[in-house]
Design an enzyme around this catalytic site. Structure first.
Site, PDB file in Angstrom:
ATOM      1  N   SER A   1       7.235  -3.335   4.989  1.00  0.00           N
ATOM      2  CA  SER A   1       7.425  -4.641   4.338  1.00  0.00           C
ATOM      3  C   SER A   1       8.116  -4.504   2.986  1.00  0.00           C
ATOM      4  O   SER A   1       8.619  -5.491   2.451  1.00  0.00           O
ATOM      5  CB  SER A   1       6.074  -5.339   4.165  1.00  0.00           C
ATOM      6  OG  SER A   1       5.214  -4.558   3.351  1.00  0.00           O
ATOM      7  N   GLU A   2       8.157  -3.282   2.455  1.00  0.00           N
ATOM      8  CA  GLU A   2       8.815  -3.056   1.169  1.00  0.00           C
ATOM      9  C   GLU A   2      10.248  -2.547   1.318  1.00  0.00           C
ATOM     10  O   GLU A   2      10.802  -1.956   0.384  1.00  0.00           O
ATOM     11  CB  GLU A   2       8.002  -2.061   0.324  1.00  0.00           C
ATOM     12  CG  GLU A   2       6.672  -2.602  -0.163  1.00  0.00           C
ATOM     13  CD  GLU A   2       6.788  -3.726  -1.179  1.00  0.00           C
ATOM     14  OE1 GLU A   2       7.923  -4.100  -1.548  1.00  0.00           O
ATOM     15  OE2 GLU A   2       5.744  -4.236  -1.584  1.00  0.00           O
TER      16      GLU A   2
ATOM     17  N   HIS B   1       7.448   5.242  -2.304  1.00  0.00           N
ATOM     18  CA  HIS B   1       6.651   4.187  -2.920  1.00  0.00           C
ATOM     19  C   HIS B   1       5.200   4.481  -2.585  1.00  0.00           C
ATOM     20  O   HIS B   1       4.813   4.446  -1.419  1.00  0.00           O
ATOM     21  CB  HIS B   1       7.056   2.806  -2.396  1.00  0.00           C
ATOM     22  CG  HIS B   1       6.080   1.726  -2.759  1.00  0.00           C
ATOM     23  ND1 HIS B   1       5.529   1.620  -4.009  1.00  0.00           N
ATOM     24  CD2 HIS B   1       5.543   0.717  -2.030  1.00  0.00           C
ATOM     25  CE1 HIS B   1       4.708   0.576  -4.040  1.00  0.00           C
ATOM     26  NE2 HIS B   1       4.684   0.028  -2.839  1.00  0.00           N
TER      27      HIS B   1
ATOM     28  N   HIS C   1       0.819   4.390  -3.663  1.00  0.00           N
ATOM     29  CA  HIS C   1      -0.277   3.718  -4.353  1.00  0.00           C
ATOM     30  C   HIS C   1      -1.234   4.792  -4.858  1.00  0.00           C
ATOM     31  O   HIS C   1      -2.456   4.603  -4.835  1.00  0.00           O
ATOM     32  CB  HIS C   1      -1.002   2.749  -3.418  1.00  0.00           C
ATOM     33  CG  HIS C   1      -0.181   1.574  -3.007  1.00  0.00           C
ATOM     34  ND1 HIS C   1      -0.658   0.598  -2.165  1.00  0.00           N
ATOM     35  CD2 HIS C   1       1.088   1.196  -3.300  1.00  0.00           C
ATOM     36  CE1 HIS C   1       0.273  -0.320  -1.957  1.00  0.00           C
ATOM     37  NE2 HIS C   1       1.350   0.038  -2.636  1.00  0.00           N
TER      38      HIS C   1
END
Length: 200
Positions: free
Chosen positions: A76-77, A96, A98
């Site tokens: 989704s990114e 990316h 977290h």
């Protein structure tokens, strides 16, 4: 073996390693590679657990989101990745994550300071914060582009971390150093005021 298949295998192997390192968790985070000559982005799929991911799961897209190959939808990114590659076409890979310590800095909108020499050598200096934008939007990437100027990574406020590199190993290494610098910065604050290294 063609280049796309080789990158699919490298992305899958590296994503699994990043999951074991706790840079990724569950299905969060994503990893991509960019083939500039063909204007193609290879990216991890959305909602697929890293433990079960195989090279055939990696999705090939154009920077506008058009799917070229893949039986899943892209992360989704994907817009975050596409915006960064457009601004910095010399890049070959984007992580990316977290990762918890670095994301904690992002949640309180604090950059990761240059308390370690590695932040200069591998990241270009302080890891800046990018303004918050709704995940999955172009604005996430546009804000990251500003924070990445002359840097190997940045924080996404209230969201996570971006690390970039000329290839997958360099982007991965930078993601590791961002998390390491954040972890040490966190523990240092329990002991006193961290000392910032002068600019090299």
């Amino acid at each position: 073996m063609d280049r796309i298949q080789a990158l699919r295998e490298e992305i899958t192997a590296t994503a699994k390693q990043a999951f074991e390192q706790k840079l990724f968790a569950g299905t969060s985070g994503n990893l991509s590679a960019y083939i500039k000559e063909e204007n193609l982005i290879l990216i991890t799929p959305t909602c697929v657990r890293y433990e079960t991911m195989v090279p055939e799961d990696i999705v090939v897209i154009r920077p506008d989101g058009e799917k070229v190959e893949g039986h899943y939808e892209p992360s989704s990114e994907w817009r975050l990745h596409a915006a960064i590659y457009k601004a910095y076409p010399e890049l070959g890979s984007i992580f990316h994550t977290h990762s918890p310590y670095a994301t904690a800095f992002a949640v309180v909108h604090q950059p990761i300071e240059t308390t370690l020499i590695e932040t200069y050598f591998f990241l270009g200096g302080e890891v800046r914060c990018a303004e918050y934008a709704t995940p999955g939007t172009w604005a996430v990437g546009e804000n990251a582009v500003l924070a990445l100027k002359d840097r190997g990574g940045c924080l996404l406020n209230n969201h996570g971390v971006v690390a970039v590199g000329k290839d997958i190993p360099e982007a991965h290494l930078r993601a590791e150093y961002i998390e390491d610098a954040a972890k040490i910065g966190f523990f240092a604050r329990q002991l006193g005021e961290p000392v910032i290294l002068p600019k090299l």
